[in-house]
Design a protein around this motif. Sequence first.
Motif, mmCIF file in Angstrom:
data_model
loop_
_atom_site.group_PDB
_atom_site.id
_atom_site.type_symbol
_atom_site.label_atom_id
_atom_site.label_comp_id
_atom_site.label_asym_id
_atom_site.label_seq_id
_atom_site.Cartn_x
_atom_site.Cartn_y
_atom_site.Cartn_z
ATOM 1 N N ASP A 207 5.331 -21.683 66.325
ATOM 2 C CA ASP A 207 5.795 -20.552 67.127
ATOM 3 C C ASP A 207 6.942 -19.866 66.385
ATOM 4 N N GLU A 208 6.701 -18.659 65.881
ATOM 5 C CA GLU A 208 7.727 -17.955 65.109
ATOM 6 C C GLU A 208 8.976 -17.661 65.923
ATOM 7 N N SER A 209 8.846 -17.579 67.244
ATOM 8 C CA SER A 209 10.019 -17.285 68.075
ATOM 9 C C SER A 209 11.016 -18.446 68.082
ATOM 10 N N LEU A 210 10.592 -19.617 67.607
ATOM 11 C CA LEU A 210 11.477 -20.776 67.565
ATOM 12 C C LEU A 210 12.091 -20.970 66.184
ATOM 13 N N VAL A 211 11.947 -19.976 65.323
ATOM 14 C CA VAL A 211 12.472 -20.057 63.962
ATOM 15 C C VAL A 211 13.457 -18.917 63.731
ATOM 16 N N ALA A 212 14.610 -19.242 63.143
ATOM 17 C CA ALA A 212 15.604 -18.239 62.754
ATOM 18 C C ALA A 212 16.020 -18.533 61.318
ATOM 19 N N MET A 213 15.798 -17.578 60.421
ATOM 20 C CA MET A 213 16.121 -17.752 59.011
ATOM 21 C C MET A 213 17.140 -16.691 58.599
ATOM 22 N N GLY A 214 18.321 -17.120 58.185
ATOM 23 C CA GLY A 214 19.356 -16.186 57.770
ATOM 24 C C GLY A 214 20.626 -16.928 57.388
ATOM 25 N N ARG A 215 21.600 -16.187 56.886
ATOM 26 C CA ARG A 215 22.862 -16.825 56.520
ATOM 27 C C ARG A 215 23.498 -17.436 57.766
ATOM 28 N N PRO A 216 23.964 -18.683 57.683
ATOM 29 C CA PRO A 216 24.467 -19.376 58.876
ATOM 30 C C PRO A 216 25.846 -18.908 59.312
ATOM 31 N N GLU A 217 25.950 -17.638 59.639
ATOM 32 C CA GLU A 217 27.194 -17.084 60.157
ATOM 33 C C GLU A 217 27.154 -17.113 61.679
ATOM 34 N N GLN A 218 28.318 -17.147 62.317
ATOM 35 C CA GLN A 218 28.368 -17.394 63.753
ATOM 36 C C GLN A 218 27.614 -16.348 64.562
ATOM 37 N N GLY A 219 27.695 -15.096 64.163
ATOM 38 C CA GLY A 219 26.987 -14.060 64.905
ATOM 39 C C GLY A 219 25.486 -14.273 64.866
ATOM 40 N N PHE A 220 24.971 -14.614 63.704
ATOM 41 C CA PHE A 220 23.540 -14.859 63.560
ATOM 42 C C PHE A 220 23.128 -16.082 64.370
#
Length: 326
Positions: A207-220
């Motif tokens: 399920d792509e909605s359960l994946v987040a790929m990005g720089r681990p900054e607090q806002g993200f």
Amino acid sequence: MNDVARTAGVGLKTVSRVVNGEPRVRPETARKVHAAITKLGFRRHEGARWLRQGSTACIGMVLEDMADPFYSMLTRAVEQVARAKGFLVFTGSSEADPAQERELAQAFCARRVDGLVIAPASQDHRYLEPELQAGVVVVFVDRPAQNIDADAVLADNAGGVRAGIAHLLSQGHRRIGFLGDTPEIFTAAQRLRGYQEALAAAGLPFDESLVAMGRPEQGFVRMSFDRFFAGPEPVSALFTGNNRATVAALRELATRTERPALVGFDDFELADLLHPAITVVKQDAAAIGRTAADLLFRRISGDDGPARTIELSTQLIPRGSGEVTP
């Protein structure tokens, strides 16, 4: 050495044999030479010796961030191997900037290092071809080289994540959020692959909605968790793709009411002292560093075999945070 020879009453060649640990020197003669060395405070000029052999006895390391505990442990392991070989180590941080990686690598080569250990940020390492042709040895760590054949020492990224996800599945979790780094990074892409493979092995859909790929900054991280925990079927567990993502996740969870199970890739300082202590998939940074250094020095010593990729296993360490049931 002439002064040592005169003081010991032996020839210059005998002193050379003793200093270099060569055989065919009588024990009594060797004792006289060592006594003269101690008396005169003689110290061999290592730089001159290496230069005579066509070596500067120096290697360079280009890493992403020397402040990152993973890279600091890796560096220490390389330094220990290099010190035992009589080599110095120069280090620099690329800050994940390909241009800075290239600048550092070429600066070290301009100073005639015998080899380089690189944790790559660049997507194209053909800039190293002139250095390789000039005899500089290069070993890549954490991620492989791009567009050139070169040795690499990696962790089993996909296998480590498969073990971590399988562990969460064994605790009864079926909705597992994955917080990874930017997908262009080799390790991040490999860890996402491990997540997908673990779900497939368990017969669960991706399920792509359960994946987040990005720089681990607090806002993200905050936006990602808003999505993970929304709706009638929020995630009950999280897998974080590196130590920075784990720390960012813990900071965000401290502001929220949700208490998901958590497994992180990479161990980090004080992880075992938190409550609950953090379950991690540990990659052995020291073993990666030692393996890379051993391979580098074999190449410096003349090993000209084909490029090798060595993949080291990871270890799941259950501590409590990954054992929270849904």
